[in-house]
Design an enzyme around this catalytic site. Structure first.
Site, PDB file in Angstrom:
ATOM      1  N   HIS A  30      28.547   6.092  10.643  1.00 24.05           N
ATOM      2  CA  HIS A  30      29.267   4.877  11.018  1.00 24.05           C
ATOM      3  C   HIS A  30      28.553   3.682  10.390  1.00 24.05           C
ATOM      4  O   HIS A  30      27.624   3.855   9.584  1.00 24.05           O
ATOM      5  CB  HIS A  30      29.356   4.762  12.544  1.00 24.05           C
ATOM      6  CG  HIS A  30      28.025   4.926  13.243  1.00 24.05           C
ATOM      7  ND1 HIS A  30      26.993   4.037  13.078  1.00 24.05           N
ATOM      8  CD2 HIS A  30      27.556   5.893  14.078  1.00 24.05           C
ATOM      9  CE1 HIS A  30      25.952   4.425  13.804  1.00 24.05           C
ATOM     10  NE2 HIS A  30      26.257   5.557  14.404  1.00 24.05           N
ATOM     11  N   HIS A  33      24.696   3.620  10.410  1.00 23.15           N
ATOM     12  CA  HIS A  33      24.087   4.438   9.359  1.00 23.15           C
ATOM     13  C   HIS A  33      24.221   3.748   8.002  1.00 23.15           C
ATOM     14  O   HIS A  33      23.287   3.758   7.192  1.00 23.15           O
ATOM     15  CB  HIS A  33      24.781   5.800   9.284  1.00 23.15           C
ATOM     16  CG  HIS A  33      24.689   6.641  10.517  1.00 23.15           C
ATOM     17  ND1 HIS A  33      25.780   6.944  11.294  1.00 23.15           N
ATOM     18  CD2 HIS A  33      23.630   7.255  11.107  1.00 23.15           C
ATOM     19  CE1 HIS A  33      25.406   7.720  12.300  1.00 23.15           C
ATOM     20  NE2 HIS A  33      24.115   7.917  12.220  1.00 23.15           N
ATOM     21  N   GLY A 144      16.984   3.257  13.055  1.00 22.14           N
ATOM     22  CA  GLY A 144      17.721   2.178  13.698  1.00 22.14           C
ATOM     23  C   GLY A 144      17.023   1.670  14.953  1.00 22.14           C
ATOM     24  O   GLY A 144      16.507   2.454  15.760  1.00 22.14           O
ATOM     25  N   ASP A 147      17.735   3.008  18.632  1.00 19.20           N
ATOM     26  CA  ASP A 147      16.947   4.095  19.211  1.00 19.20           C
ATOM     27  C   ASP A 147      15.478   3.665  19.240  1.00 19.20           C
ATOM     28  O   ASP A 147      14.642   4.176  18.491  1.00 19.20           O
ATOM     29  CB  ASP A 147      17.161   5.367  18.395  1.00 19.20           C
ATOM     30  CG  ASP A 147      18.615   5.809  18.426  1.00 19.20           C
ATOM     31  OD1 ASP A 147      18.989   6.536  19.351  1.00 19.20           O
ATOM     32  OD2 ASP A 147      19.394   5.373  17.556  1.00 19.20           O
ATOM     33  N   ARG A 184      28.368   8.958  19.259  1.00 25.23           N
ATOM     34  CA  ARG A 184      28.837   9.386  20.586  1.00 25.23           C
ATOM     35  C   ARG A 184      29.905   8.460  21.163  1.00 25.23           C
ATOM     36  O   ARG A 184      30.523   8.806  22.168  1.00 25.23           O
ATOM     37  CB  ARG A 184      27.659   9.527  21.554  1.00 25.23           C
ATOM     38  CG  ARG A 184      26.768  10.718  21.219  1.00 25.23           C
ATOM     39  CD  ARG A 184      25.748  11.002  22.308  1.00 25.23           C
ATOM     40  NE  ARG A 184      25.081  12.276  22.112  1.00 25.23           N
ATOM     41  CZ  ARG A 184      23.869  12.447  21.584  1.00 25.23           C
ATOM     42  NH1 ARG A 184      23.172  11.400  21.170  1.00 25.23           N
ATOM     43  NH2 ARG A 184      23.356  13.649  21.458  1.00 25.23           N
TER      44      ARG A 184
END
Ligand code: AMP
Length: 283
Positions: A30, A33, A144, A147, A184
């Protein structure tokens, strides 16, 4: 763009390459990324994107089997974002002897925040990232900020095990309503997706309070909880910790920056998000 499926071929390319930037992903790419890949491509050298849904980082009741996968679409996305190579090994290539493999254990940093409900997750992440570092041989690896615990764990592993890899933290990319982009998010209905925007709104409300001078940890956390709960969301945790080691911080925040992080289940999805308080790095 080259597609590589074997460790042997990836190693051969590594030996021929001057400098490599690695973006580890689990695919279903997405905009988040894409931003990582673009940041890696900006560094110059060879940009390698790994796509591997790593069974080692999923608990027994988690979504390994239903995790979304779409390699054909990912290849188009990776290429347009600036990838030179996609490394997409099969599970049998990465774990020929099955998942009872040597594991990297980092201790307490993996057991707080998300580690409380996902006790084996970060050991699985660290293990696969260490393998990818050995296979791909990057000078830089891009992760990222969404996270945050993952970044902290990887930085700790790099330091403790002397990997010669620069870990670059890339700001979180969000949907229009503030919801952090995530593979997700696929699990959310339209209504849940809209409601999930509350998570970031709550974090930014705390950010505003902090900017106005609020330093009481409990008041900042309460502000987040009140907003999140008013959207009928029960968070798994809302916590403030030191941003690098994830250590507890005092009742009054006197160090900076600090990490304000949360996790919540909405419908079938478990979502996480965070902001840094007390830094210009905060988004
Ligand atoms: P994943 O495929 O979910 O394992 O994520 C692969 C990498 O993309 C990790 O370093 C994530 O932190 C990063 N990432 C995931 N979502 C976002 C986002 N919304 N913004 C920036 N980076 C992200």
């Amino acid at each position: 763009m080259r597609i590589i499926e074997t460790i042997a071929e990836m190693r051969k390319l590594r030996r021929e390459s001057r400098r490599i930037s690695l973006v580890p992903t689990m695919g279903f790419l997405h905009q988040g990324h894409q931003r990582l890949i673009a940041a890696a491509a900006n560094r110059g050298g060879l940009t390698v994107v790994s796509i591997f849904v790593n069974p080692l980082q999923f608990g027994p009741d988690e979504d390994y089997d239903r995790y979304p996968r779409d390699l054909a679409r990912d290849l188009v996305t990776a290429r347009s974002a600036g990838a030179d190579v996609v490394f997409a090994p099969a599970v049998s290539e990465m774990y020929p002897a099955g998942v009872s493999t040597t594991r990297i254990e980092l201790g307490p940093i993996t057991q707080v925040l998300c580690g409380r409900t996902r006790p084996i997750h970060f050991s699985g992440v660290a293990t696969v990232v260490a393998k990818l570092f050995h296979i791909v041989g990057p000078s830089f690896a891009f992760f990222g900020a969404k996270d945050a615990q993952q970044v902290a764990v990887i930085r700790r592993m790099v330091r403790d095990l002397n990997f010669d890899v620069g870990v670059v933290r890339v700001p979180t990319v969000r949907e229009a309503n503030g919801l952090a982009c995530s593979s997700r998010n696929r699990y959310l209905t339209d209504e849940e997706r809209e409601r999930a925007g509350t998570l970031f709104r709550a974090l930014t409300a705390a950010e505003r309070l902090y900017a106005e001078g609020e330093r009481r940890q409990a008041a900042l956390i309460d502000a987040v909880l009140t907003m999140v709960e008013s959207a009928a969301i029960t968070p798994e945790y809302v916590e403030i910790r030191s941003w690098d080691c994830l250590d507890p911080v005092g009742a009054t925040l006197d160090e900076r920056p600090v990490l304000l992080a949360l996790a919540a289940r909405i419908g079938r999805a478990r979502l996480i998000d965070n902001v840094l308080l007390g830094t210009d790095l905060a988004e």
